[in-house]
Write a protein that holds these residues in place. Structure first.
Motif, short mmCIF file in Angstrom:
data_model
loop_
_atom_site.label_atom_id
_atom_site.label_comp_id
_atom_site.label_asym_id
_atom_site.label_seq_id
_atom_site.Cartn_x
_atom_site.Cartn_y
_atom_site.Cartn_z
N PRO A 199 6.69 1.27 20.15
CA PRO A 199 8.14 1.16 19.98
C PRO A 199 8.50 0.05 19.01
O PRO A 199 8.05 -1.08 19.12
CB PRO A 199 8.62 0.83 21.40
N GLY A 200 9.31 0.39 18.02
CA GLY A 200 9.77 -0.60 17.06
C GLY A 200 8.82 -0.86 15.91
O GLY A 200 9.15 -1.64 15.01
N VAL A 201 7.62 -0.25 15.92
CA VAL A 201 6.66 -0.43 14.83
C VAL A 201 6.56 0.89 14.07
O VAL A 201 5.84 1.80 14.47
CB VAL A 201 5.28 -0.87 15.34
N ARG A 202 7.31 0.99 13.00
CA ARG A 202 7.37 2.22 12.22
C ARG A 202 6.86 1.96 10.81
O ARG A 202 7.15 0.93 10.20
CB ARG A 202 8.81 2.74 12.15
N PHE A 203 6.07 2.90 10.31
CA PHE A 203 5.58 2.83 8.94
C PHE A 203 6.15 4.02 8.18
O PHE A 203 5.81 5.17 8.47
CB PHE A 203 4.06 2.84 8.90
N GLU A 204 7.01 3.74 7.22
CA GLU A 204 7.64 4.79 6.44
C GLU A 204 6.65 5.39 5.45
O GLU A 204 5.69 4.74 5.03
CB GLU A 204 8.85 4.23 5.68
N GLU A 205 6.90 6.63 5.05
CA GLU A 205 6.11 7.24 4.00
C GLU A 205 6.44 6.58 2.66
O GLU A 205 7.60 6.25 2.40
CB GLU A 205 6.38 8.74 3.93
N GLY A 206 5.42 6.36 1.84
CA GLY A 206 5.64 5.75 0.53
C GLY A 206 5.07 4.34 0.47
O GLY A 206 4.26 3.94 1.32
N LEU A 207 5.48 3.56 -0.52
CA LEU A 207 5.00 2.20 -0.68
C LEU A 207 5.60 1.31 0.40
O LEU A 207 6.82 1.30 0.61
CB LEU A 207 5.38 1.66 -2.06
N VAL A 215 0.85 -1.20 0.00
CA VAL A 215 0.00 0.00 0.00
C VAL A 215 0.88 1.24 0.00
O VAL A 215 2.06 1.19 0.34
CB VAL A 215 -0.94 0.05 1.24
N TYR A 216 0.28 2.36 -0.37
CA TYR A 216 0.95 3.65 -0.28
C TYR A 216 0.57 4.31 1.04
O TYR A 216 -0.62 4.51 1.33
CB TYR A 216 0.57 4.57 -1.44
N ASN A 217 1.57 4.65 1.85
CA ASN A 217 1.34 5.29 3.15
C ASN A 217 1.73 6.77 3.08
O ASN A 217 2.91 7.08 2.91
CB ASN A 217 2.17 4.59 4.23
N PRO A 218 0.77 7.69 3.20
CA PRO A 218 1.09 9.12 3.09
C PRO A 218 1.82 9.70 4.30
O PRO A 218 2.36 10.80 4.20
CB PRO A 218 -0.30 9.79 2.94
N TRP A 219 1.80 8.99 5.45
CA TRP A 219 2.35 9.57 6.67
C TRP A 219 3.33 8.61 7.34
O TRP A 219 2.98 7.46 7.65
CB TRP A 219 1.23 9.86 7.68
N GLU A 220 4.53 9.07 7.63
CA GLU A 220 5.46 8.27 8.43
C GLU A 220 5.02 8.32 9.88
O GLU A 220 4.81 9.40 10.44
CB GLU A 220 6.88 8.82 8.29
N THR A 221 4.86 7.16 10.50
CA THR A 221 4.36 7.11 11.88
C THR A 221 5.09 6.06 12.67
O THR A 221 5.65 5.11 12.13
CB THR A 221 2.85 6.77 11.93
#
Length: 365
Positions: free
Chosen positions: A208-216, A198-204
């Motif tokens: 702790p340790g669960v990060r979702f980068e911006e982008g695909l 998926v495409y993620n518009p927001w880095e979040t």
């Protein structure tokens, strides 16, 4: 009432905003709108002979049906939809169909609690498109017999049937069917298709340790579940979480429609079986009804699935509650499109941040 249009004010305290009726404490899962996935896969399964048709019919037999999900008649209920008149030389369309989709922590548990998010899935009369419309849980609405309150309070007061009636009163549009989605089944389904992109518009990073980068980004079952449950790190809380839910659903549909899934009997069996275990439907959705609907669908890939947000005009505080304030004019336009089967035009005119299409980028095929 106080208002804020660009802050998290309207997404404030959630733990103490329920009616006082006692309920069993439970994990709060989001809505995973998989009904259209089920219909699409069953259309394929039932449209071919032999093994695939047999698996599709077996899946239908194992779907749970519950009378408590069946919408009830009442005085003043909106009339059923009627087909649009056919233009000269065109095939007569059928009536559009509206499904109310709600989340649950267990497919067997529909005791009064709260449905923290919900959608309407609108199937157009020509069966060429499906529109998923998110209704924020904190919309401040009239709940029949209970006065004003948050939309998800309707579930606490009267379960799925009062929720459906509240949505009907809010929109002036009849809801035809109700589907309960099991979020634990969603995890298994995501793994059954081999994960999604998926495409993620927001880095979040909420945990702790669960990060979702911006982008695909790539998501498996547990990671996908965390992704769609996050709300605190997101700019607009529940509204952005609903956007994530819609994009994940679309990604699952995209993955199911690949040759790697459809041409592999083992994978296909796992996906169809998991779909059946993930949903509970009202008792009017018989095997024959689902089969007829599935075979009438004319979707051409994920481009036939539109995603929208029910209009709100900001966040506010009403009677001490942090709420989403309904955009009455915008909702009237949406309601007219649902009732008049003109969602194609409405969707095309509302592809902006307010409608929930927050810059979605399709992964390359």
């Amino acid at each position: 009432m106080t208002m804020s249009h660009a802050s998290d004010e309207g997404l404030g305290v959630f733990d103490d905003d329920r009616p006082t009726a006692p309920r069993r404490k439970k994990r709060r899962g989001p809505l995973f709108v998989l009904l259209m996935v089920c219909i699409g896969v069953l259309a394929i399964a039932l449209g071919v002979a032999g093994y695939y048709a047999g698996r599709g019919l077996a899946a239908l037999d194992s779907v749970s049906r519950d009378q408590q999900l069946t919408p009830q008649d009442y005085e003043g209920r909106p009339a059923p939809a009627t087909p649009k008149p056919a233009a000269s030389g065109e095939e007569q369309a059928q009536a559009p169909v509206n499904f109310v989709l709600m989340g649950s922590d267990s497919r067997s548990d529909i005791e009064n609690g709260r449905s923290d998010s919900m959608m309407i899935a609108h199937v157009t009369g020509d069966r060429k498109a499906v529109y998923l419309v998110s209704f924020p849980r904190d919309m401040w609405v009239d709940i029949p017999g209970h006065g004003k309150g948050k939309l998800n309070w309707a579930y606490a007061y009267g379960g799925p049937q009062l929720t459906v009636r509240t949505l009907e009163q809010l929109t002036g549009v009849r809801m035809d069917h109700t589907v309960l989605i099991d979020f634990e089944g969603f995890v298994k389904l995501t793994d059954a298709v081999g994960g999604i992109e998926v495409y993620n518009p927001w880095e979040t990073e909420q945990n702790p340790g669960v990060r979702f980068e911006e982008g695909l980004i790539q998501l498996d079952g547990e990671r996908a579940l965390t992704y769609v449950r996050e709300r605190y790190p997101l700019p607009n809380g529940d509204l952005d979480r609903a956007y994530r839910q819609r994009t994940v659903v679309k990604a699952i549909i995209r993955k199911i429609m690949t040759p790697e899934t459809l041409a592999n009997p083992v994978t296909f069996t796992q996906v169809v079986g998991q779909l059946a275990d993930t949903v509970t439907v009202d008792d009017a959705m018989t095997n024959q009804y689902v089969t007829d609907l599935a075979l009438s669908m004319r979707l051409e890939g994920t481009g036939s699935i539109g995603m929208l947000q029910a209009p709100i005009k900001g966040f506010g505080t009403i009677e001490g509650q942090s709420v989403d304030v309904v955009d009455t004019e915008g909702l009237a336009e949406l309601s007219a499109a649902l009732a008049g089967d003109t969602m194609d035009e409405y969707h095309a005119a509302n592809l902006d941040e307010a409608s929930g299409e927050l810059g979605e980028v399709e992964p390359e095929e």
